[in-house]
Write an enzyme that holds these catalytic residues in place. Structure first.
Site, PDB file in Angstrom:
ATOM      1  N   SER A 251       0.818  -1.213   0.000  1.00 57.36           N
ATOM      2  CA  SER A 251       0.000   0.000   0.000  1.00 57.36           C
ATOM      3  C   SER A 251       0.851   1.262   0.000  1.00 57.36           C
ATOM      4  O   SER A 251       0.330   2.358   0.170  1.00 57.36           O
ATOM      5  CB  SER A 251      -0.941  -0.018   1.204  1.00 57.36           C
ATOM      6  OG  SER A 251      -0.178  -0.045   2.377  1.00 57.36           O
TER       7      SER A 251
ATOM      8  N   TYR B 184       4.800   1.806  -6.887  1.00 58.25           N
ATOM      9  CA  TYR B 184       3.491   1.469  -6.312  1.00 58.25           C
ATOM     10  C   TYR B 184       2.366   2.048  -7.178  1.00 58.25           C
ATOM     11  O   TYR B 184       1.399   1.366  -7.510  1.00 58.25           O
ATOM     12  CB  TYR B 184       3.442   2.007  -4.875  1.00 58.25           C
ATOM     13  CG  TYR B 184       2.066   2.118  -4.273  1.00 58.25           C
ATOM     14  CD1 TYR B 184       1.317   0.984  -4.011  1.00 58.25           C
ATOM     15  CD2 TYR B 184       1.523   3.370  -3.966  1.00 58.25           C
ATOM     16  CE1 TYR B 184       0.048   1.091  -3.456  1.00 58.25           C
ATOM     17  CE2 TYR B 184       0.267   3.479  -3.414  1.00 58.25           C
ATOM     18  CZ  TYR B 184      -0.469   2.333  -3.167  1.00 58.25           C
ATOM     19  OH  TYR B 184      -1.719   2.440  -2.629  1.00 58.25           O
TER      20      TYR B 184
HETATM   21  C1  15L Z   1      -2.040   5.374  -0.593  1.00 53.52           C
HETATM   22  O1  15L Z   1      -2.248   4.913  -1.704  1.00 53.52           O
HETATM   23  C2  15L Z   1      -1.597   4.491   0.509  1.00 53.52           C
HETATM   24  O2  15L Z   1      -2.151   3.217   0.414  1.00 53.52           O
HETATM   25  C3  15L Z   1      -1.861   5.081   1.870  1.00 53.52           C
HETATM   26  O3  15L Z   1      -1.066   4.355   2.786  1.00 53.52           O
HETATM   27  C4  15L Z   1      -1.537   6.558   1.941  1.00 53.52           C
HETATM   28  O4  15L Z   1      -0.150   6.730   1.797  1.00 53.52           O
HETATM   29  C5  15L Z   1      -2.281   7.293   0.844  1.00 53.52           C
HETATM   30  O5  15L Z   1      -2.043   6.718  -0.407  1.00 53.52           O
HETATM   31  C6  15L Z   1      -1.909   8.775   0.784  1.00 53.52           C
HETATM   32  O6  15L Z   1      -1.587   9.261  -0.291  1.00 53.52           O
HETATM   33  O7  15L Z   1      -2.020   9.415   1.802  1.00 53.52           O
END
Ligand code: 15L
Length: 273
Positions: free
Chosen positions: A72, A133
């Site tokens: 994530s 990611y």
């Molecule tokens: C995401 O995609 C992540 O999964 C989460 O952990 C946060 O980092 C979020 O984005 C964000 O941008 O705050």
């Protein structure tokens, strides 16, 4: 009552979603890790989605999948490849083989994190991932598009902002997604009769939003929360200055992030003697 598979159920978003959807669906909750508590009307199915046999087992007999499993945050390529590329493919393909027509794919704001903060973007913009990611989330969106067009699956992609009880910093004032708004949008994704392939933004009705979320509104989304209620206290905590690169782009620190350790590491396996 419909049975919904939630992969990555032990994570933050999964934990909020399980609480919010309790009683509305039978939840098959799956993760690599153990869950702290398993509620009534939940079935736990441990799985490593990078293994196709596991993906086949957990998708059998469900009405829809909410595929949260995988990395994530930014991480080493090997981990992203196995969890978010191979794992994502396995879940889509296993669902297809098990005749599960509907998949909700919570993608991320990081699929479009290289748009600038002075831009307002909608669901039709070209992806601009800000990290490996983010690339893996674009892969999932593309895979969803293929499975919708080729196999008639119903795919609902939610570009999730930041889920939590309250926005945690200035950037998150623009992308905050309250748990009850998350549950509402996920319910639309599960229930809406006309989903074929959709991309929506998973955010509350934030005054400082960077998104034109008209596609979600068209499908009936009526968010109840606005991060503005927290703005004064969040901004009071903010430190002045900051990296101009980070501040310029919607993805924030992800535009400079390299390999962040996996928050959901594989459990240590016992060695066979
Ligand atoms: C995401 O995609 C992540 O999964 C989460 O952990 C946060 O980092 C979020 O984005 C964000 O941008 O705050």
């Amino acid at each position: 009552m419909k049975t919904i598979l939630i992969t990555g159920a032990a994570g933050d978003v999964g934990t909020h979603l399980r609480r919010e959807l309790a009683g509305k669906y039978v939840l098959r909750v799956s993760d690599l890790r153990s869950l702290k508590k398993i509620n009534k009307q939940e079935q736990f199915a441990r799985a490593d989605i990078s293994k196709f046999s596991d993906a086949l087992r957990i998708t059998k007999g469900v009405d829809a999948v909410v595929h949260l499993g995988g990395y994530s945050v930014e991480g080493p390529w090997d981990g992203i490849l196995s969890a978010n590329i191979i794992g994502c493919y396995n879940v889509f393909e296993a669902a297809r083989r098990n005749c599960v027509r509907r998949i909700l794919f919570p993608t991320s704001n990081h699929a479009v994190g290289y748009y600038r903060r002075d831009q307002t973007i909608d669901h039709r913009v070209y992806p601009k991932p800000d990290s490996r990611y983010g690339v893996s989330k674009v892969f999932g969106e593309a895979l969803g598009s293929l499975y919708a067009d080729k196999y008639g699956m119903q795919v609902f992609c939610i570009r999730v902002g930041n889920v939590g009880p309250a926005p945690i910093d200035k950037r998150r004032l623009s992308i905050w997604f309250s748990p009850r708004d998350l549950a509402q949008l996920v319910t639309i994704g599960i229930e809406h009769p006309e989903v074929r392939f959709e991309i929506v933004y998973g955010v509350s009705k934030n005054t400082r939003s960077w998104y034109d979320n008209s596609n979600a509104y068209r499908l009936g989304y009526k968010p109840q929360d606005d991060s503005e209620a927290y703005a004064a206290q969040v901004l009071a905590r903010e430190k002045p200055g900051g990296d101009p690169e980070v501040e310029a782009y919607q993805g924030g620190v992800f535009v400079v992030a390299e390999e962040i350790p996996n928050p959901a590491p594989l459990p240590k396996r016992k060695r066979r003697k």
